[in-house]
Design a protein around this motif. Structure first.
Motif, PDB file in Angstrom:
ATOM      1  N   VAL A   7     -32.009 -18.604 -58.738  1.00 51.91           N
ATOM      2  CA  VAL A   7     -33.161 -17.908 -58.061  1.00 51.91           C
ATOM      3  C   VAL A   7     -33.100 -16.472 -58.252  1.00 51.91           C
ATOM      4  O   VAL A   7     -31.965 -15.955 -58.110  1.00 51.91           O
ATOM      5  N   LEU A   8     -34.114 -15.859 -58.657  1.00 52.75           N
ATOM      6  CA  LEU A   8     -34.136 -14.314 -58.794  1.00 52.75           C
ATOM      7  C   LEU A   8     -34.317 -13.762 -57.261  1.00 52.75           C
ATOM      8  O   LEU A   8     -35.367 -14.060 -56.703  1.00 52.75           O
ATOM      9  N   THR A   9     -33.327 -12.898 -56.986  1.00 55.78           N
ATOM     10  CA  THR A   9     -33.399 -12.238 -55.367  1.00 55.78           C
ATOM     11  C   THR A   9     -33.223 -10.907 -55.773  1.00 55.78           C
ATOM     12  O   THR A   9     -33.042 -10.233 -56.867  1.00 55.78           O
ATOM     13  N   LYS A  45     -44.730 -10.929 -57.310  1.00 52.59           N
ATOM     14  CA  LYS A  45     -44.038 -12.124 -57.642  1.00 52.59           C
ATOM     15  C   LYS A  45     -43.698 -13.330 -56.764  1.00 52.59           C
ATOM     16  O   LYS A  45     -43.457 -13.012 -55.875  1.00 52.59           O
ATOM     17  N   LEU A  46     -44.200 -14.454 -57.104  1.00 49.80           N
ATOM     18  CA  LEU A  46     -44.188 -15.843 -56.236  1.00 49.80           C
ATOM     19  C   LEU A  46     -42.440 -15.928 -55.862  1.00 49.80           C
ATOM     20  O   LEU A  46     -42.069 -16.210 -56.897  1.00 49.80           O
ATOM     21  N   PRO A  47     -42.168 -15.840 -54.702  1.00 48.64           N
ATOM     22  CA  PRO A  47     -40.835 -16.139 -54.544  1.00 48.64           C
ATOM     23  C   PRO A  47     -40.216 -17.417 -55.290  1.00 48.64           C
ATOM     24  O   PRO A  47     -39.277 -17.766 -55.766  1.00 48.64           O
ATOM     25  N   GLU A  48     -41.116 -18.587 -54.929  1.00 41.87           N
ATOM     26  CA  GLU A  48     -40.657 -20.153 -55.408  1.00 41.87           C
ATOM     27  C   GLU A  48     -40.900 -20.036 -57.162  1.00 41.87           C
ATOM     28  O   GLU A  48     -40.371 -21.134 -57.497  1.00 41.87           O
ATOM     29  N   HIS A  49     -41.381 -18.938 -57.689  1.00 41.62           N
ATOM     30  CA  HIS A  49     -41.596 -18.944 -59.169  1.00 41.62           C
ATOM     31  C   HIS A  49     -40.895 -18.112 -59.980  1.00 41.62           C
ATOM     32  O   HIS A  49     -41.433 -17.425 -60.832  1.00 41.62           O
ATOM     33  N   ARG A  50     -39.705 -17.692 -59.587  1.00 40.72           N
ATOM     34  CA  ARG A  50     -38.798 -16.540 -60.087  1.00 40.72           C
ATOM     35  C   ARG A  50     -37.642 -17.056 -60.512  1.00 40.72           C
ATOM     36  O   ARG A  50     -36.837 -17.371 -59.414  1.00 40.72           O
ATOM     37  N   PHE A  51     -36.980 -16.737 -61.559  1.00 36.61           N
ATOM     38  CA  PHE A  51     -35.780 -17.091 -61.900  1.00 36.61           C
ATOM     39  C   PHE A  51     -34.942 -16.241 -62.543  1.00 36.61           C
ATOM     40  O   PHE A  51     -35.612 -15.365 -63.552  1.00 36.61           O
ATOM     41  N   ALA A  52     -33.652 -16.176 -62.642  1.00 38.12           N
ATOM     42  CA  ALA A  52     -32.639 -15.156 -63.331  1.00 38.12           C
ATOM     43  C   ALA A  52     -31.821 -16.016 -64.159  1.00 38.12           C
ATOM     44  O   ALA A  52     -31.510 -17.202 -63.838  1.00 38.12           O
ATOM     45  N   ALA A  65     -40.982 -14.623 -64.000  1.00 36.39           N
ATOM     46  CA  ALA A  65     -41.674 -14.644 -62.652  1.00 36.39           C
ATOM     47  C   ALA A  65     -43.203 -14.792 -63.003  1.00 36.39           C
ATOM     48  O   ALA A  65     -43.464 -14.651 -63.896  1.00 36.39           O
ATOM     49  N   ALA A  66     -43.685 -15.385 -62.065  1.00 33.30           N
ATOM     50  CA  ALA A  66     -45.005 -15.711 -62.034  1.00 33.30           C
ATOM     51  C   ALA A  66     -45.866 -15.114 -60.881  1.00 33.30           C
ATOM     52  O   ALA A  66     -45.346 -14.637 -59.741  1.00 33.30           O
ATOM     53  N   THR A  67     -47.095 -15.046 -61.119  1.00 32.78           N
ATOM     54  CA  THR A  67     -48.002 -14.240 -60.070  1.00 32.78           C
ATOM     55  C   THR A  67     -49.236 -15.196 -59.939  1.00 32.78           C
ATOM     56  O   THR A  67     -49.662 -15.989 -60.860  1.00 32.78           O
ATOM     57  N   ARG A  68     -50.037 -14.891 -58.720  1.00 33.42           N
ATOM     58  CA  ARG A  68     -51.247 -15.679 -58.719  1.00 33.42           C
ATOM     59  C   ARG A  68     -52.136 -15.200 -59.684  1.00 33.42           C
ATOM     60  O   ARG A  68     -52.023 -13.777 -59.702  1.00 33.42           O
ATOM     61  N   VAL A  69     -53.137 -15.793 -60.176  1.00 35.69           N
ATOM     62  CA  VAL A  69     -54.040 -15.074 -61.025  1.00 35.69           C
ATOM     63  C   VAL A  69     -55.422 -14.875 -59.947  1.00 35.69           C
ATOM     64  O   VAL A  69     -56.230 -14.002 -60.494  1.00 35.69           O
ATOM     65  N   SER A  70     -55.632 -15.505 -59.048  1.00 37.51           N
ATOM     66  CA  SER A  70     -56.641 -15.171 -58.088  1.00 37.51           C
ATOM     67  C   SER A  70     -56.392 -15.863 -56.591  1.00 37.51           C
ATOM     68  O   SER A  70     -55.539 -16.796 -56.647  1.00 37.51           O
ATOM     69  N   ASP A  71     -57.136 -15.221 -55.549  1.00 33.41           N
ATOM     70  CA  ASP A  71     -56.973 -15.715 -54.393  1.00 33.41           C
ATOM     71  C   ASP A  71     -57.934 -16.564 -54.251  1.00 33.41           C
ATOM     72  O   ASP A  71     -57.958 -17.429 -53.292  1.00 33.41           O
ATOM     73  N   SER A 105     -40.334 -25.763 -61.874  1.00 32.43           N
ATOM     74  CA  SER A 105     -40.859 -25.053 -60.433  1.00 32.43           C
ATOM     75  C   SER A 105     -42.343 -25.464 -60.262  1.00 32.43           C
ATOM     76  O   SER A 105     -42.705 -25.874 -59.003  1.00 32.43           O
ATOM     77  N   THR A 106     -43.185 -25.000 -61.495  1.00 30.00           N
ATOM     78  CA  THR A 106     -44.507 -25.406 -61.304  1.00 30.00           C
ATOM     79  C   THR A 106     -44.982 -26.474 -61.137  1.00 30.00           C
ATOM     80  O   THR A 106     -46.049 -26.818 -60.429  1.00 30.00           O
ATOM     81  N   GLU A 107     -44.538 -27.492 -61.905  1.00 31.33           N
ATOM     82  CA  GLU A 107     -44.769 -28.920 -61.885  1.00 31.33           C
ATOM     83  C   GLU A 107     -44.236 -29.452 -60.500  1.00 31.33           C
ATOM     84  O   GLU A 107     -45.379 -30.233 -60.045  1.00 31.33           O
ATOM     85  N   ALA A 108     -43.230 -29.147 -59.889  1.00 28.33           N
ATOM     86  CA  ALA A 108     -42.888 -29.622 -58.331  1.00 28.33           C
ATOM     87  C   ALA A 108     -43.847 -29.116 -57.552  1.00 28.33           C
ATOM     88  O   ALA A 108     -44.305 -29.728 -56.611  1.00 28.33           O
TER      89      ALA A 108
END
Length: 164
Positions: A7-9, A45-52, A65-71, A105-108
Motif C-alpha cells: 500500500v502506498l502511504t 488519490k483513493l487510499p484503497e487504490h494506490r500501491f507502491a 494510484a486512482a482517482t474518482r472520475v466524477s461524484d 483492488s478495483t475488482e474487489a
C-alpha cells in the motif's frame, strides 16, 4: 526479481513525488509541469487504490494510484489511474505488477471501469496497458497544450469481466 507491492502511504511521499517529477521532466507522461505537494496528491488519490512497488532494499521503484472520475452516482464504478516507474527500474515488470495490484483492488471493490489517457509517444505505457487488458477507445486529438505544443491523448479503458 519481482518487486514487492505494498500500500502506498505517506512514508513513500518523497520518493513518489520524485518519480512523478522525473516522469514530468521526460515530457511524455502528463500535461502537468510540476509534481503536486504530498498533501495535494494524498487528497486526490483513493487510499484503497494506490500501491507502491519496492525493491529488496525497500527503495520505491514505482507507484500506481486512482482517482474518482466524477461524484455522480452513475460513475461510482469508474476510476482514472496513473502509473509511474523510476527511470532506472523500467523494463523490469514494475508497471505490470502495479497494474495487476490496481486491477485486483478495483475488482474487489466492484469498480467496473479503469480509464487512463496516455500520450501516443509513450509506447511502453500503451504496451503494458494492452498486456493487462486495457483497450484503446480512441484518440483525443489536440486535446491540450503542453509546453506550447498541442498534444494528442490516447484514451484507454479496462472493463471488469464481471460487467457484461
Amino acid at each position: 526479481m519481482s518487486p514487492t507491492i505494498t500500500v502506498l502511504t505517506a512514508a513513500h511521499a518523497d520518493e513518489v513525488l520524485a518519480i512523478y517529477q522525473a516522469g514530468i521532466d521526460e515530457g511524455n507522461a502528463t500535461f502537468e509541469t510540476t509534481a503536486p505537494t504530498w498533501a495535494e496528491f494524498d487528497a486526490a488519490k483513493l487510499p484503497e487504490h494506490r500501491f507502491a512497488a519496492l525493491d529488496a532494499t525497500g527503495r520505491l521503484l514505482g507507484w500506481v494510484a486512482a482517482t474518482r472520475v466524477s461524484d455522480r452516482c452513475a460513475y461510482a464504478g469508474v476510476v482514472e489511474h496513473s502509473v509511474y516507474v523510476h527511470p532506472a527500474a523500467r523494463g523490469r515488470g514494475v508497471a505490470r505488477a502495479l497494474l495487476d495490484a490496481l486491477i485486483a483492488s478495483t475488482e474487489a471493490a466492484g469498480i467496473w471501469t479503469i480509464q487512463s489517457g496516455i500520450f501516443p509517444e509513450n509506447t511502453a505505457s500503451l504496451a503494458v496497458h494492452a498486456r493487462v487488458g486495457f483497450r484503446m477507445i480512441g484518440t483525443r486529438e489536440r486535446i491540450g497544450r503542453h509546453h506550447g505544443v498541442w498534444r494528442d491523448v490516447v484514451q484507454l479503458e479496462r472493463r471488469s469481466p464481471r460487467i457484461s
